[in-house]
Design an enzyme around this catalytic site. Sequence first.
Site, PDB file in Angstrom:
ATOM      1  N   LYS A  11     -57.252  38.123 -26.188  1.00 56.10           N
ATOM      2  CA  LYS A  11     -57.324  39.645 -26.675  1.00 56.10           C
ATOM      3  C   LYS A  11     -58.488  40.238 -25.728  1.00 56.10           C
ATOM      4  O   LYS A  11     -59.489  39.466 -25.185  1.00 56.10           O
ATOM      5  CB  LYS A  11     -57.791  39.560 -27.996  1.00 56.10           C
ATOM      6  CG  LYS A  11     -59.371  38.898 -28.573  1.00 56.10           C
ATOM      7  CD  LYS A  11     -60.522  39.774 -28.346  1.00 56.10           C
ATOM      8  CE  LYS A  11     -61.529  38.992 -28.597  1.00 56.10           C
ATOM      9  NZ  LYS A  11     -63.246  39.575 -28.093  1.00 56.10           N
ATOM     10  N   PRO A  96     -59.439  31.202 -20.403  1.00 54.92           N
ATOM     11  CA  PRO A  96     -60.580  30.550 -20.356  1.00 54.92           C
ATOM     12  C   PRO A  96     -61.318  30.149 -21.601  1.00 54.92           C
ATOM     13  O   PRO A  96     -61.217  31.252 -22.531  1.00 54.92           O
ATOM     14  CB  PRO A  96     -61.455  31.414 -19.316  1.00 54.92           C
ATOM     15  CG  PRO A  96     -60.554  32.140 -18.773  1.00 54.92           C
ATOM     16  CD  PRO A  96     -59.118  32.510 -19.479  1.00 54.92           C
ATOM     17  N   VAL A  97     -62.062  29.278 -21.616  1.00 56.17           N
ATOM     18  CA  VAL A  97     -62.786  28.858 -22.892  1.00 56.17           C
ATOM     19  C   VAL A  97     -64.070  29.533 -22.758  1.00 56.17           C
ATOM     20  O   VAL A  97     -64.811  29.554 -21.824  1.00 56.17           O
ATOM     21  CB  VAL A  97     -63.020  27.039 -22.686  1.00 56.17           C
ATOM     22  CG1 VAL A  97     -63.913  26.617 -23.944  1.00 56.17           C
ATOM     23  CG2 VAL A  97     -61.575  26.472 -22.802  1.00 56.17           C
ATOM     24  N   GLY A 100     -65.163  35.196 -24.420  1.00 54.77           N
ATOM     25  CA  GLY A 100     -65.022  36.553 -24.960  1.00 54.77           C
ATOM     26  C   GLY A 100     -63.521  37.066 -25.261  1.00 54.77           C
ATOM     27  O   GLY A 100     -63.361  38.069 -25.365  1.00 54.77           O
ATOM     28  N   MET A 101     -62.564  36.011 -25.113  1.00 54.00           N
ATOM     29  CA  MET A 101     -61.224  36.545 -25.286  1.00 54.00           C
ATOM     30  C   MET A 101     -60.537  35.745 -26.302  1.00 54.00           C
ATOM     31  O   MET A 101     -59.391  35.857 -26.334  1.00 54.00           O
ATOM     32  CB  MET A 101     -60.440  36.208 -24.025  1.00 54.00           C
ATOM     33  CG  MET A 101     -60.989  37.379 -22.566  1.00 54.00           C
ATOM     34  SD  MET A 101     -59.759  37.088 -21.188  1.00 54.00           S
ATOM     35  CE  MET A 101     -60.166  35.362 -20.547  1.00 54.00           C
ATOM     36  N   ALA A 102     -61.274  35.310 -27.295  1.00 51.61           N
ATOM     37  CA  ALA A 102     -60.583  34.705 -28.475  1.00 51.61           C
ATOM     38  C   ALA A 102     -59.656  33.688 -28.111  1.00 51.61           C
ATOM     39  O   ALA A 102     -58.758  33.416 -29.005  1.00 51.61           O
ATOM     40  CB  ALA A 102     -60.080  35.844 -29.371  1.00 51.61           C
ATOM     41  N   GLY A 103     -59.681  32.850 -27.176  1.00 53.49           N
ATOM     42  CA  GLY A 103     -58.759  31.922 -26.867  1.00 53.49           C
ATOM     43  C   GLY A 103     -58.491  30.849 -27.884  1.00 53.49           C
ATOM     44  O   GLY A 103     -57.300  30.474 -28.507  1.00 53.49           O
ATOM     45  N   SER A 105     -59.347  31.189 -31.358  1.00 60.17           N
ATOM     46  CA  SER A 105     -58.893  32.000 -32.299  1.00 60.17           C
ATOM     47  C   SER A 105     -57.151  32.269 -32.044  1.00 60.17           C
ATOM     48  O   SER A 105     -56.415  32.339 -32.831  1.00 60.17           O
ATOM     49  CB  SER A 105     -59.367  33.286 -32.556  1.00 60.17           C
ATOM     50  OG  SER A 105     -60.967  32.660 -33.057  1.00 60.17           O
ATOM     51  N   ASP A 138     -62.111  36.157 -35.638  1.00 61.11           N
ATOM     52  CA  ASP A 138     -61.047  36.535 -35.001  1.00 61.11           C
ATOM     53  C   ASP A 138     -59.751  36.378 -35.189  1.00 61.11           C
ATOM     54  O   ASP A 138     -58.610  36.814 -34.683  1.00 61.11           O
ATOM     55  CB  ASP A 138     -61.419  36.481 -33.329  1.00 61.11           C
ATOM     56  CG  ASP A 138     -62.370  37.338 -32.879  1.00 61.11           C
ATOM     57  OD1 ASP A 138     -62.944  38.529 -33.224  1.00 61.11           O
ATOM     58  OD2 ASP A 138     -63.063  36.763 -31.789  1.00 61.11           O
TER      59      ASP A 138
END
Length: 291
Positions: A11, A96-97, A100-103, A105, A138
């Site tokens: 996201k 990426p871990v 800030g992209m909710a990986g 979640s 998230d």
Amino acid sequence: MPVLEIKARAKLNLTLDVLGRRPDGFHDLRMVMQSVELCDTIRLETGTGRPLRMTSNLGFLPCNEKNLAAAAALRLMEAVGADCGGLAIDLKKRVPVCAGMAGGSADAAAVLRGLNALLGLGLSRERLEEIGAQVGSDVPYCVRGGTVLAEGRGERLTDLPCLPECHAVLCKPGFSISTPELFGRIDAVRLRCRPDTAGLLSALRAGDLSGVARRMYNVFENVLPPRRGAEVTAIKRVLIQHGALGASMSGTGPTVFGLFDSREAAQRAYAELRENHRESFLTEIAGPEQL
């Protein structure tokens, strides 16, 4: 043994506003969220006859209930009283871990959607979101996907008109940012710049991609440590110079993204950023998830 492979899409935050600290220690947020085609892949296998087993292509990730994907499976089984007859989860990370992209979640949400289908549970999206909220703030959004206004801790969701078709270039610089530290910094200052969320919502309703992109903003950019802030600004500058309609940081960062109406321009931006930033991606906007 039944097997299902499912995508866990990342996201982006088109806007992120922190409205204040709540009595429970969390913060009230107002965010416009957008999913993209960049994703992890999760393979679920039920009926293994063994306790939950999880594997990942990244050796440093936990492969037990400390991983949100495993935690989501356990919480779902507990909530509905279902028995997988043994479960194996294989996670292939590409998002990426700590970016800030909710990986994490997104992985949890994919497990919820996948087990719902694999076991024939017939749970509604709303019920899956309720269960997801017990795993992470998230996760409900990641169950839903698409273009959504998220409020509260992120669990109060309102569907929005889809973002017009476009291309996204994502770049995670080579450092991580402490989320608790950034929230502490937010609590200690008076924010002077906030996103024009109302204007962005109007642009979405009008199908105005440029209007959306011009209004993207993330209040955490106000409180980045100076050196980190300079790196985020430098990435944004590259994106804009190559024709991005707008650029912003996602979540608590440090990933920066730009939206493009030209794939050729997006490819040029991606190529330049990839020279210095290994975790750079060219991707597309994604719609709502299907159960």
